[in-house]
Design an enzyme around this catalytic site. Sequence first.
Site, PDB file in Angstrom:
ATOM      1  N   SER A  70      -2.884  -6.015  12.098  1.00  0.00           N
ATOM      2  CA  SER A  70      -2.352  -6.203  13.274  1.00  0.00           C
ATOM      3  C   SER A  70      -2.506  -7.617  13.735  1.00  0.00           C
ATOM      4  CB  SER A  70      -2.867  -5.185  14.269  1.00  0.00           C
ATOM      5  OG  SER A  70      -2.247  -4.011  14.217  1.00  0.00           O
ATOM      6  N   GLN A 177       1.127  -1.263   4.242  1.00  0.00           N
ATOM      7  CA  GLN A 177       1.379  -0.166   3.408  1.00  0.00           C
ATOM      8  C   GLN A 177       1.535   0.076   2.059  1.00  0.00           C
ATOM      9  OE1 GLN A 177       0.979   3.217   4.603  1.00  0.00           O
ATOM     10  NE2 GLN A 177       0.865   2.511   6.695  1.00  0.00           N
ATOM     11  N   HIS A 197      -8.338  -1.290   5.153  1.00  0.00           N
ATOM     12  CA  HIS A 197      -8.399   0.260   5.321  1.00  0.00           C
ATOM     13  C   HIS A 197      -7.320   1.158   4.992  1.00  0.00           C
ATOM     14  CE1 HIS A 197      -6.224   1.293   9.045  1.00  0.00           C
ATOM     15  NE2 HIS A 197      -6.103   0.029   9.227  1.00  0.00           N
ATOM     16  N   THR A 233     -17.139 -15.720  13.476  1.00  0.00           N
ATOM     17  CA  THR A 233     -17.694 -15.773  12.385  1.00  0.00           C
ATOM     18  C   THR A 233     -17.553 -14.458  11.241  1.00  0.00           C
ATOM     19  OG1 THR A 233     -19.904 -16.267  13.151  1.00  0.00           O
ATOM     20  CG2 THR A 233     -20.150 -15.251  11.072  1.00  0.00           C
ATOM     21  N   CYS A 320      -1.355   3.720  15.412  1.00  0.00           N
ATOM     22  CA  CYS A 320      -1.322   2.844  16.448  1.00  0.00           C
ATOM     23  C   CYS A 320      -0.777   3.103  17.741  1.00  0.00           C
ATOM     24  CB  CYS A 320      -0.919   1.666  15.910  1.00  0.00           C
ATOM     25  SG  CYS A 320      -1.757   0.916  14.457  1.00  0.00           S
TER      26      CYS A 320
END
Length: 375
Positions: A70, A177, A197, A233, A320
Amino acid sequence: MIYFDYSATTPMSPVALETYNRVAKDFFANSRSLHNLGLQSDDILTLSRQTIANILNAHTNEVYFTGSGSEATFLALTGLAFSMKQKGTTIITTEGEHHSVIQALNYLKQFGFTILYVPVNEYGQVTIDNLKATITPDTILVSIAHANSEIGTIQDLTALGTLLAELDILFHSDCVQTFGKMEIPIHLLASASVTAHKCYGPKGVGATYLSKKIPWTSFFHGTTHEFGFRPGTVDVPGIAAFAAGVEEYTPLAGAEMKRLGTLREMIEEEFKEHDNLFFEGHPKKRLPFHLAIRVKGIEGQLVMLELNRKGFAISTGSACRVGESEPPRTLISIGRKQHEAHELIRITLGRWTTEEEVRMFINTFKQILKDLKGV
């Protein structure tokens, strides 16, 4: 619990987990530090960037790591839009895009950008004719996802990208996707968003591809991290795990997509004659592991809860958007009414899905359909 929600997230692979643990333990230093430990961390970061670039068929200096898919989308769209504002202010997308795209474009409206929505066909596809009809003289950017997370339809990025290249219009695609699973025509894109992920890596790590030929403006003025693209970082262990996981999976993806497509077809075959079940999305040009189903007259949330009670984890659309009362945007965009859109359930298969689990799901789903008003 049997997991059938791989489009929401995937479990980390053993290779990704092992890589994360080792890098977090042995290469924990800040990659911007100038001592030897920092330089070692920077080497890991550089190698990981090269791995992601190779999978994308991109150059190393075209990959920027982010905190999520996102965020990758937001920074890409704002960076491209602001850099092109002198040329024009119209951006085109679809009503069925991921929430991160809609959020980014809504943000840009307050800076004078106009957002136009290209109509899609009954399967959620953007046709060349519809895109041509939507483009205006001051269109600078188009954002269309490679594959829709709610109904599984795959867009023809090659055809769309060829048209936009001819018209000198930038093309961004949310490839969350599809990255690591199928080929992305990166040469036709100004930008793409990916995440770890969804391809067996850790959460909290994403990446933006930005063509080195295209100018962009940093949302965070004055930052030096990620070549000025994003402050903070970087998570070297997470990025290394991302690279290791997708590098391991990509060579397996062709055979795996075929296997999962066969398992998906097993489910379709069992329910294709059911009068009260409707399959959404394109029947062929779709994510092989993805099923979008509506049960007529039954809210998807009820079906999801019943399946959860029986030991199956599925979803009712994009994770989401959980907690919102609005129905899936994609179904509204293809002409479904509000109550029909609320009927959606999404079943997505993955690396550790077995044929036995699919058969168990079929039997369980049949029983639930009988229990719910005899449908």
